[in-house]
Enzyme design. Structure first.
Site, mmCIF file in Angstrom:
data_model
loop_
_atom_site.group_PDB
_atom_site.id
_atom_site.type_symbol
_atom_site.label_atom_id
_atom_site.label_comp_id
_atom_site.label_asym_id
_atom_site.label_seq_id
_atom_site.Cartn_x
_atom_site.Cartn_y
_atom_site.Cartn_z
ATOM 1 N N ASP A 127 0.933 -1.190 0.018
ATOM 2 C CA ASP A 127 0.116 -0.102 -0.047
ATOM 3 C C ASP A 127 0.908 1.182 -0.004
ATOM 4 O O ASP A 127 2.046 1.424 0.349
ATOM 5 C CB ASP A 127 -0.896 -0.014 1.198
ATOM 6 C CG ASP A 127 -0.203 -0.074 2.580
ATOM 7 O OD1 ASP A 127 0.808 -0.740 2.595
ATOM 8 O OD2 ASP A 127 -0.713 0.834 3.518
ATOM 9 N N GLU A 153 0.680 1.450 5.950
ATOM 10 C CA GLU A 153 0.329 2.623 6.210
ATOM 11 C C GLU A 153 -0.655 3.369 7.098
ATOM 12 O O GLU A 153 -0.653 4.605 7.615
ATOM 13 C CB GLU A 153 0.449 3.665 4.848
ATOM 14 C CG GLU A 153 1.396 3.169 3.797
ATOM 15 C CD GLU A 153 2.498 3.944 4.033
ATOM 16 O OE1 GLU A 153 2.736 4.584 5.225
ATOM 17 O OE2 GLU A 153 3.566 3.917 3.411
#
Length: 374
Positions: free
Chosen positions: A76, A140
């Site tokens: 991600d 994240e």
């Protein structure tokens, strides 16, 4: 050996998958990587902590005497931001030695390098202790993918971990822990011309922030990581200018060192702010990651990296947090280093890029570490 994958081309392939988190949607990218590894002889399993939020665990080789080495990274990436990009964020455009794109540095280049190394060495790795490749979703925002794998005991054995986050190919032996808190004060609304009738939540919050400025961590410093830190990151409150606000909210970012328990930290903040009537809630919790620099394998990593650096590495920790803490917990506590081709100062920036030379160097570094794990 199998045919070599060009890690620069693989980085470009990965950049074309829009895995901005939120929402993430890492499934297609994970399946692409899983297919490459499976074709090289790896046994691949996919795990989703939510719809389309896909992580993978790939294994090759293994014996009873020594657990495999693990290489890991997340797929991600963060949002693009408001500033315009001068290069297409998803096209993998190049200029000189620079490969541009969201995730080029953080950290699809690291994933491309470790996957390229793993595939090239697959026949040899199949005959020894082996290799585990862990590709995670959701790093994240709270390391959700890695935490899911660890909490649900979906990880096999591992004797050491290389986290291929951006370090410009300098080996770091850990990072501070991460604990975020949401703190709320409440009051009573009233007309702005009659503040004495109400109870101002923003004024209460101002006192809360003043109290936090004097907060003392239970551990004042760490020999390598330095001091723990606290930062008030956001503040929200009020309905309109001519009303007394009945609610205010802040978020607080703390970075912790070994010896600070995050549950105890939350209780300490609650005790400090209790006289203000503030409500404290922990919203993100990632433990510190640390391996003693005297560890024999860490010293081997330092030795492997020395030819690419100005000298032999000295013990350092990186400023950002990683999946490494949750994966180390899930694997039972093996040593870990953070080592990858990305430029740490470019992570999350507009026009993020990675050096293609460093990507190639990482492949060689990773191959050496994989082969020396016997």
């Amino acid at each position: 050996m199998t045919a070599r994958i060009d890690p620069r081309s693989l980085t470009r392939e990965l950049l074309r998958y829009n895995t901005i988190n939120p929402p993430g949607m890492e499934r297609a990218c994970a399946r692409h990587l899983g297919g490459l590894l499976e074709s090289a002889g790896f046994a691949v399993k996919y795990h989703e902590f939510a719809e389309s939020r896909t992580s993978l665990v790939a294994e090759i080789g293994g014996d009873d005497d020594r657990p495999p080495i693990c290489f890991t990274g997340h797929i991600d990436v963060v949002p693009l931001g408001a500033a315009p990009w001068s290069h297409d964020a998803f096209a993998g455009e190049t200029e000189g030695d620079k490969l541009y794109g969201r995730g080029s540095t953080d950290m699809k280049s690291g994933i491309a390098a470790l996957v390229a190394a793993a595939i090239e060495l697959a026949p040899q790795l199949a005959k020894g202790p082996g290799l585990v490749v862990v590709i995670t979703a959701g790093e994240e925002v709270g390391c959700e993918g890695a935490r899911f794998l660890a909490d649900h005991k979906l990880l096999p054995r591992a004797g050491a971990i290389v986290v291929a986050e951006p370090t410009a190919n300098y080996p770091y032996i850990g990072h501070k822990g991460l604990a975020w808190f949401e703190i709320e004060t409440t009051g009573v609304t009233a007309h702005g011309s009659m503040p004495e009738v109400g109870d101002n939540a923003i004024l209460k919050m101002a006192k809360v922030i003043g109290d936090l400025e004097h907060f003392e961590f239970p551990v004042h410093s760490h020999a390598v990581m330095g001091k723990p830190t606290m930062n008030v990151g956001t503040i929200h409150g009020g309905l309109n200018t001519n009303s007394v606000p009945d609610r205010a909210k802040i978020t607080v970012d703390t970075r912790t060192v070994p010896g600070i328990d995050h549950v105890h930290l939350c209780h300490s903040i609650e005790a400090l702010l209790a006289p203000r009537g503030a409500h404290v809630r922990k919203i993100v919790d990632t433990a510190p990651l640390y391996t003693e620099p005297s560890n024999e394998w860490v010293q081997q990593v330092f030795e492997t990296c020395t030819p690419l650096l100005d000298g032999r590495p000295t013990p350092k920790t990186i400023t950002f947090s990683t999946d490494g803490a949750d994966l180390k917990r899930g694997f039972g506590g093996p040593p870990a280093v953070i080592l990858g081709p990305g430029e740490p100062t470019l992570a999350h920036q507009t026009d993020e890029w990675c050096s293609m030379t460093r990507i190639e160097q990482s492949v060689d570094l990773f191959k050496t570490l994989m082969l020396r794990w016997k």
